[in-house]
Design an enzyme around this catalytic site. Structure first.
Site, PDB file in Angstrom:
ATOM      1  N   ASP A  96      13.061  39.011  32.018  1.00 55.37           N
ATOM      2  CA  ASP A  96      12.868  37.567  31.911  1.00 55.37           C
ATOM      3  C   ASP A  96      13.067  36.945  33.283  1.00 55.37           C
ATOM      4  O   ASP A  96      13.809  37.478  34.113  1.00 55.37           O
ATOM      5  CB  ASP A  96      13.862  36.955  30.923  1.00 55.37           C
ATOM      6  CG  ASP A  96      13.539  37.306  29.476  1.00 55.37           C
ATOM      7  OD1 ASP A  96      12.357  37.532  29.162  1.00 55.37           O
ATOM      8  OD2 ASP A  96      14.470  37.342  28.657  1.00 55.37           O
ATOM      9  N   ASP A 124       6.658  35.754  26.476  1.00 53.71           N
ATOM     10  CA  ASP A 124       7.266  34.773  25.573  1.00 53.71           C
ATOM     11  C   ASP A 124       6.405  33.512  25.479  1.00 53.71           C
ATOM     12  O   ASP A 124       6.234  32.934  24.404  1.00 53.71           O
ATOM     13  CB  ASP A 124       8.670  34.398  26.042  1.00 53.71           C
ATOM     14  CG  ASP A 124       9.630  35.574  26.050  1.00 53.71           C
ATOM     15  OD1 ASP A 124       9.412  36.542  25.296  1.00 53.71           O
ATOM     16  OD2 ASP A 124      10.610  35.521  26.821  1.00 53.71           O
TER      17      ASP A 124
END
Length: 158
Positions: free
Chosen positions: A111, A127
């Site tokens: 991330d 995402d």
């Protein structure tokens, strides 16, 4: 097929961004990206949003695999007549596959995007694909799906 090409391009973009982050940003370090809005922070997430299921990565891996297979089947069968619905599903597929690749290869998801104006989980391109594709599909289904199938909601009550 256009839909699989779209998914492949988005998976490639996701994986390129993740590779660049792993290569150039130390874990936990934050770099400015959009001042006061978005920073780049390298995080290794073994869970889902807010790190839920962080000790059960295998559940998330299995879920991503099942969802990916289901989406491939829906796209291959051209389940929905409109491009909007099919493109939305292709975008969700890209997100599921992008995070699945990370979980299988690394045991975590890379991330990098961190909102600076609110407390929100750090997220990645995959995402974004899951959320935007999912919202787009829900909007399509709720407002246009029945009308395009020739099933008017007034007819279904007769």
């Amino acid at each position: 097929m256009l839909y699989f090409f779209l998914a492949a391009v988005l998976v490639a973009a996701d994986q390129i961004v993740k590779a660049l982050v792993r290569l150039y940003i130390p874990v936990g370090a934050q770099l400015p990206f959009l001042p006061h809005v978005l920073g780049l922070t390298y995080a290794q997430n073994t869970g889902a949003a807010f790190s839920i299921f962080h000790q059960h990565t295998w559940i998330l891996t299995l879920t991503s695999l099942v969802v990916s297979v289901l989406l491939v089947v829906l796209l291959a069968r051209r389940t929905f007549p409109q491009r909007w619905a099919m493109c939305s599903l292709a975008v969700v597929l890209a997100g599921a596959v992008g995070n699945l690749i990370d979980r299988v290869i690394f045991g975590y998801v890379t991330d990098m995007f961190q909102t600076l104006f609110i407390t929100f989980p750090i997220f990645n391109v995959a995402d974004i694909c899951i959320v935007c594709g999912g919202i787009s599909f829900v909007v399509y289904y709720l407002f246009f799906g029945e009308k395009e199938d020739g099933h008017d909601s007034a007819d279904s009550h007769r």
